[in-house]
Design an enzyme around this catalytic site. Structure first.
Site, PDB file in Angstrom:
ATOM      1  N   SER A 282       0.838  -1.206   0.000  1.00 57.87           N
ATOM      2  CA  SER A 282       0.000   0.000   0.000  1.00 57.87           C
ATOM      3  C   SER A 282       0.867   1.248   0.000  1.00 57.87           C
ATOM      4  CB  SER A 282      -0.893   0.013   1.233  1.00 57.87           C
ATOM      5  OG  SER A 282      -0.110   0.074   2.407  1.00 57.87           O
ATOM      6  N   ASP A 283       0.315   2.331  -0.511  1.00 59.66           N
ATOM      7  CA  ASP A 283       0.947   3.627  -0.284  1.00 59.66           C
ATOM      8  C   ASP A 283       0.695   3.991   1.183  1.00 59.66           C
ATOM      9  OD1 ASP A 283       2.273   6.005  -0.476  1.00 59.66           O
ATOM     10  OD2 ASP A 283       1.175   6.745  -2.230  1.00 59.66           O
ATOM     11  N   TRP A 284       1.495   4.905   1.700  1.00 57.75           N
ATOM     12  CA  TRP A 284       1.523   5.226   3.129  1.00 57.75           C
ATOM     13  C   TRP A 284       0.223   5.936   3.566  1.00 57.75           C
ATOM     14  CZ3 TRP A 284       4.992   2.474   1.303  1.00 57.75           C
ATOM     15  CH2 TRP A 284       6.173   2.151   1.954  1.00 57.75           C
ATOM     16  N   GLY A 285      -0.633   5.208   4.218  1.00 57.90           N
ATOM     17  CA  GLY A 285      -1.937   5.766   4.600  1.00 57.90           C
ATOM     18  C   GLY A 285      -3.009   5.438   3.578  1.00 57.90           C
ATOM     19  N   GLY A 286      -2.749   4.459   2.721  1.00 59.35           N
ATOM     20  CA  GLY A 286      -3.681   4.154   1.625  1.00 59.35           C
ATOM     21  C   GLY A 286      -4.589   2.957   1.872  1.00 59.35           C
TER      22      GLY A 286
END
Ligand code: BGC
Length: 694
Positions: A235-239
């Site tokens: 995942s992207d950071w906070g995604g």
């Protein structure tokens, strides 16, 4: 592996400390973490090493909270790399970053940004590779392959249609499957085929209403199904937004879980596996994919070894990219190159006395030798980042190139002083700049801070005015007809000053070509106003408003859209001048299952130079598009035969029902030339009908 061992592989930590951020983002990182963006514990019982992840779009990133005090080689921006149209240089840049990462202890790089430039105001275009599917895909693939040649895993990111920063955590990119497959997704597909990245980073945004990191269509159907991708999705950071939906939707690993609204792949995933909501087979697949990439890239057999870095060799790579990536947009009456015998030169603006500008955000690199200058960022979120100038002074490099010249510098804020300096000098060089950062888009296409007025005033005072642009995106040039020359150097990296001087004085013959169209106004864009620009957003994890970004241009991104709408850009895709000139001849086009094109290219001028010869095709009923190119180095008078063969997917339309790539039978027009608008040879051939699998 035990259940807990598998679960630990799919659950990532932020690798650095974010002091001052709200909890839990300010959590202390695990003590083994090296201070990059991510850390995933290994399984020591089985000899599986931890994943130490660093951002790396343009070098091993170390800005902001990342390893304060660390330094690394800063490449020019992605748009500069794309402007070289030289796949070998993209590979060399990747190999350079991979080598540094390996020597600093990292085995995963968050690199390979290949989102298409659908909007020339996207704040992250500088990290990416322009508007064309083929060019972006090839260059990203080569850079990934370069990184991984050093036994360091690279991602490709951000999957997918993450094409603006405004509202990136909640926007929905609304686009039909055909258009998506023919453009952004094909760029990813080409990059994955060439580079074989160990991981794919899913994007923040929603795509047709579904978040990128739980998007069954993109992750399961397209990536792992149609493309048979064997690596893992991080995942992207906070995604991440769910546990079961994300795991079943194709997400294999939650990155930096403290950035998500809650920890989704920790205890909740364990509970979901125990209750059978997420089958054990799926967890095996998730962990298995991570292990597959670790062994495929060799991070287990060739672990990072802390060692010295050959800084001079790496700086030379950065300089070469800057030199080949600079695009000479205008050069009236041969104003450039300047003579080494120049007597007086007024250098103006953009802190060109001390350094060159860098883009900002997670890709920020503080280069070897330290920054020349760091200023507070600007804009709604800009304060999160600093405006960094690498210590490579264009003014000093110019003075060294013209040893007898009186070289003056004025900052540019005081227009009268700049005009006075320009009046006294033989030639005036105005450095203009546009700082861009991740998280926010450019508000418009204009140079900020009154720089247009500065350039206009200097040009009025000295007809021999040269503008050097350091921008993260295309900009408008209301003063264009009044200046003699314009050189676009993007963010030229830690040897930018030397590269600029080498081009201005003709030591290097410019050969860069635009990977993105320069519009004449915002009115020419498919979305004149940036969707969501009237809304308010928070940084991570807030309840940001949901909204849609429509993509009415569909497949006709960039130059294809300009042509479809009958618009003339300020500078077309593929444009870039040289100090020599090239002639084209002998076109042969063969048809059949695809197009095979050959022609000759001659250096008809007096200097050695390189030409990026571009081949465009117009399939029946479609818009013209790039199907190939060759960058050729030629001595004066030298002729070379060039051959290009098209990937049939570039001739096809994506047929959603079939499904597959449908190449229609018919006569395909082919045009060869020096830019998308400077076509020198025309031909055609018959292509036969085929249906290729998705
Ligand atoms: C960016 C990614 C980056 C990650 C880790 C995110 O905000 O979108 O490109 O890799 O942060 O720093």
């Amino acid at each position: 592996m035990t259940l807990d061992e598998k679960l630990s592989l799919v659950h990532g930590y932020f690798g650095a400390s974010l002091k001052g951020a709200p909890p839990p983002m300010n959590a202390t990182p695990p003590k083994e973490a090296l201070g990059g963006a991510g850390y995933v514990p290994g399984v020591s019982r089985l000899g599986v090493p931890a994943l130490q992840e660093s951002d790396a779009s343009l070098g091993v990133a170390n800005g902001g909270n990342m390893r304060p005090g660390d330094q690394a080689t800063a490449l020019p921006s992605g748009l500069a790399t794309a402007s070289t149209w030289n796949p070998q240089l993209a590979h060399d840049g990747g190999a350079m970053i991979g080598t540094e990462a390996h020597a600093k202890g990292f085995n995963v790089l968050l690199a390979g940004g290949v989102n298409l430039a659908r909007d020339p105001r996207n704040g992250r275009n500088f990290e990416y590779l322009g508007e064309d599917t083929l060019l972006a895909g090839v260059m990203a693939g080569e850079s990934i392959a370069g990184i991984q040649s050093r036994h360091v895993i690279s991602t490709v990111k951000h999957f997918a249609i993450n094409d603006q920063e405004t509202g990136r955590m909640t926007l929905s990119s609304d686009i039909d499957e055909k258009a998506m497959r023919e453009t952004d997704l094909l760029a990813f597909e080409i990059a994955i085929e060439r580079g074989k990245p160990g991981a794919v980073m899913c994007s923040y945004n929603r795509i047709n209403g579904e978040y990128g990191c739980e998007n069954d269509f993109l992750l399961n159907k397209v990536l792992k199904g149609d493309w048979a991708y064997p690596g893992w999705v991080m995942s992207d950071w906070g995604g991440v937004h769910s546990t079961v939906k994300a795991a079943m939707g194709g997400l294999d690993q939650e990155s930096a879980h403290t950035f998500d609204k809650q920890d989704f792949f920790g205890a909740p995933l364990k509970a979901a596996v125990e209750s059978g909501q997420v089958p054990m087979a799926r967890l095996d697949d998730m962990a298995g994919r991570i292990l597959h990439s670790m062994y495929a890239v060799g991070v287990v057999e060739h672990p990072p070894v802390k060692r010295d870095i050959d800084k001079a060799a790496h700086a030379a790579v950065a300089q070469k990219v800057a030199e080949e990536g600079a695009v000479l947009l205008k050069n009236e009456g041969g104003l450039l190159p300047l003579a080494a015998q120049a007597k007086s030169i007024a250098v103006i603006g953009a802190h060109a006395d001390v350094g060159v500008l860098s883009g900002a955000g997670s890709s920020q690199v503080i280069s070897y030798g330290g920054s020349a200058l760091e200023l507070p960022g600007k804009g709604a979120f800009g304060g999160l980042f600093k405006i960094v100038y690498h210590a490579s002074s264009p003014m000093k490099a110019i003075a060294a190139a013209a040893p007898g010249a009186k070289v003056s510098f004025s900052g540019g804020q005081d227009i009268a002083a700049a005009v006075a300096a320009a009046k006294q000098a033989e030639v005036a060089i105005v450095f203009a700049e546009q700082w861009q950062t991740e998280i926010q888009d450019a508000p418009n296409l204009s140079l900020p801070d009154g720089q247009d007025a500065l350039i206009a005033a200097v040009a009025a005072a000295n007809p021999r005015t040269i503008v050097v642009l350091q921008t993260g995106n295309p900009v408008l040039m209301p003063w264009l007809s009044n200046v003699g020359a314009v050189l676009e150097v993007w963010y030229p990296g830690q040897r930018g000053g030397e590269a600029i001087a080498n081009i201005l004085f003709g030591k290097v013959n410019p050969s860069g070509k635009l990977p993105i169209s320069f519009p004449q106004s915002e009115a020419q864009l498919p979305r004149p106003k940036i969707p969501g620009s009237e809304l308010k957003f928070v940084l991570f994890g807030g309840n940001d408003p949901l909204f849609s970004v429509p993509y009415p241009e569909g497949s006709e991104v960039g130059y294809r859209g300009f042509e479809a709408r009958g618009q003339k850009p300020l500078f077309p895709f593929g444009h870039g001048l040289s100090y020599t000139h090239f002639t084209y001849g002998g076109l042969k086009v063969a048809g059949g299952e695809t197009l095979k094109v050959s022609f000759t290219l001659t250096n008809a001028g007096a200097r050695e130079g390189m030409e990026v010869a571009q081949v465009y095709a117009t399939p029946p009923g479609q818009q013209r598009r790039l199907i190939g190119w060759k960058k050729v180095a030629l001595k004066p008078g030298e002729t070379r035969k060039v051959e290009v063969s098209a990937d049939p997917r570039l001739l096809a339309e994506y047929d959603v029902k079939a499904p597959g790539w449908r190449v229609s039978a018919g006569d395909y027009a082919v045009a060869v030339g020096a830019s998308s608008a400077d076509l020198r040879l025309n031909g055609a051939s018959r292509v036969t009908a085929t249906l290729l699998k998705p």
